[in-house]
Structures are given as C-alpha cells and as structure tokens.
Design an enzyme around this catalytic site. Structure first.
Site, PDB file in Angstrom:
ATOM      1  N   ASP A 174       0.871  -1.169   0.000  1.00  0.00           N
ATOM      2  CA  ASP A 174       0.000   0.000   0.000  1.00  0.00           C
ATOM      3  C   ASP A 174       0.913   1.225   0.000  1.00  0.00           C
ATOM      4  OD1 ASP A 174      -2.399   1.611   0.438  1.00  0.00           O
ATOM      5  OD2 ASP A 174      -1.678   1.807   2.498  1.00  0.00           O
ATOM      6  N   ASP A 212      -0.055   5.210   1.232  1.00  0.00           N
ATOM      7  CA  ASP A 212      -0.215   6.110   2.375  1.00  0.00           C
ATOM      8  C   ASP A 212      -0.254   5.328   3.676  1.00  0.00           C
ATOM      9  OD1 ASP A 212      -0.493   8.791   1.174  1.00  0.00           O
ATOM     10  OD2 ASP A 212      -2.244   7.923   0.200  1.00  0.00           O
TER      11      ASP A 212
END
Length: 226
Positions: free
Chosen positions: A20, A22
């Site tokens: 991922d 953020d």
C-alpha cells in the site's frame, strides 16, 4: 488508539511484495488530516468519523458515504482531489522504506493504493521513493479496498500466485482486501485496528532485512526477516 504489540522476529519467504502507499510506504498523515478537516468544515461533515473510517479506502467512497443528500459526489471528489494534489509538504517515507525498496527486485514489487495515479506519483516523489513499475491505482480498478481486486490485479501483473506474494498494509480496509485476495499480510504503523489472526505487525521497516536468492528451479525467492 493502542498500537499493536510487535511480533517476535521471524522470516517470511515469498516471490513478490505488494505495498500500500499512504501510511505504509509514505507518511502523509498530517497532509491527509488537514485536507479532510478543511473539507469536512466546508460541508458540515463529521470530521472525527471521517478520520475513523477513511484510512485505506478510495476518496470517492468516503465522499459518497458522508456527503449531504443530493450532493454531486463526482464534483465533490474532484474538489478533494484538487486539494490533495497541491499538498505535499511534510510527506516523508516510513523509516527503512527506501532501503527495502532498493533491495527488492523491480519486477517483484507492486504498489496497490486507493489514490489515483496522479496523486500516487506526487506522494511517492515527495517522499523520495521510486514508483514501482507495477502500480495498481484507483483509476485502473472498479472496486476499491476492502475488495481484493487491486491486490489480485497486482499479483497477476507480477506473474505470481496470491499464495506466493506478501502484502504490507496499514489500514483495516487494506488488510481486509489483502486477506480476501488470499495473500499473507503484514500490518504497518499505528492505524491497523485489531489485527486478524496470523497478521504480524511492524512499526516501520527500520529492522526489516531482505535477501534475494534463487531456488533449485531457477525461481527467485525473497526472504524478509521482520
């Protein structure tokens, strides 16, 4: 929120690593919270509830959930996107993220993010991180996290079975997506929520050690000591 207790060090073996963005590779929390605060104030939305539920999901899904009845969801999302694309000050990589990406083979790494490609490029660049060649962003899938589509697409792009991959994620929606895709998952940072059984936790990558070898069949093996 209590931070999960770090698990004892162990080694995980895989053929591809999916990240991922953020909260997982990039620490953009101050920027994200500032933008959502301004947006919530402008439209009279519940800022605390937005923060509680928006981690790891596409902006349009959060806007759709909280926007006043009758709102133009697409227009509000475009407004939010415009705000995000001019806010990069203070965005930094998580400790050890750059070093880990440098060690991992380029063709064995993918990014799977709820940001669109423009925002993903901006934030990775702001953090000084190289964008993986394989990137699954919000604008190339039809169903965002917690749906597994993004992670399944990333595994396919890298030519690996889900069982041979490993995901690093920071938010409950992303962790749920990775597990639904059948991919082993490591949680990162303080916003993971209660972790499902078998999901390890790291504060960051500062203690992660990676080695890349070849097995007897000539296939590449990545070992990650967490």
């Amino acid at each position: 929120m209590d931070t999960p207790t770090p698990a004892a060090p162990r080694t995980l073996v895989c053929r591809a690593v999916l990240f991922d963005m953020d909260g997982t590779l990039v620490d953009s929390t101050p920027v994200v919270e500032q933008i959502w605060s301004e947006f919530a104030l402008r439209y009279g939305l519940d800022y605390a509830e937005i923060l509680r539920t928006s981690h790891g999901v596409q902006a349009i899904d959060t806007v759709r959930r909280f926007a006043p009845a009758g709102s133009d969801v697409l227009a509000l999302t475009a407004e939010l996107d415009a705000m995000e694309r001019v806010r990069t000050e203070g965005i930094v990589p998580l400790p050890g993220a750059s070093e880990l990406l440098h060690i991992l083979p380029d063709d064995a790494v993918a990014l799977v993010t709820s940001a669109d490609r423009i925002l993903a490029d901006l934030r990775m660049d702001a953090a000084g991180l190289t964008m993986p060649a394989a990137a699954v962003t919000a604008d190339v899938i039809t169903r965002g996290k917690p749906h597994p589509e993004g992670y399944l697409r990333a595994a396919e792009l890298l030519g690996v079975q889900p069982a041979d991959a490993l995901v690093f994620e920071d938010a409950p929606a992303g962790i749920a997506a990775a597990l639904a895709a059948g991919i082993r998952t490591v949680a990162v940072g303080p916003h993971t929520g209660q972790l499902p059984d078998g999901v390890l936790h790291l504060n960051d990558y500062s203690s992660v050690r990676a080695t890349v070898e070849t097995d007897i069949d000539g296939s590449r093996i990545i070992s990650l000591r967490l």
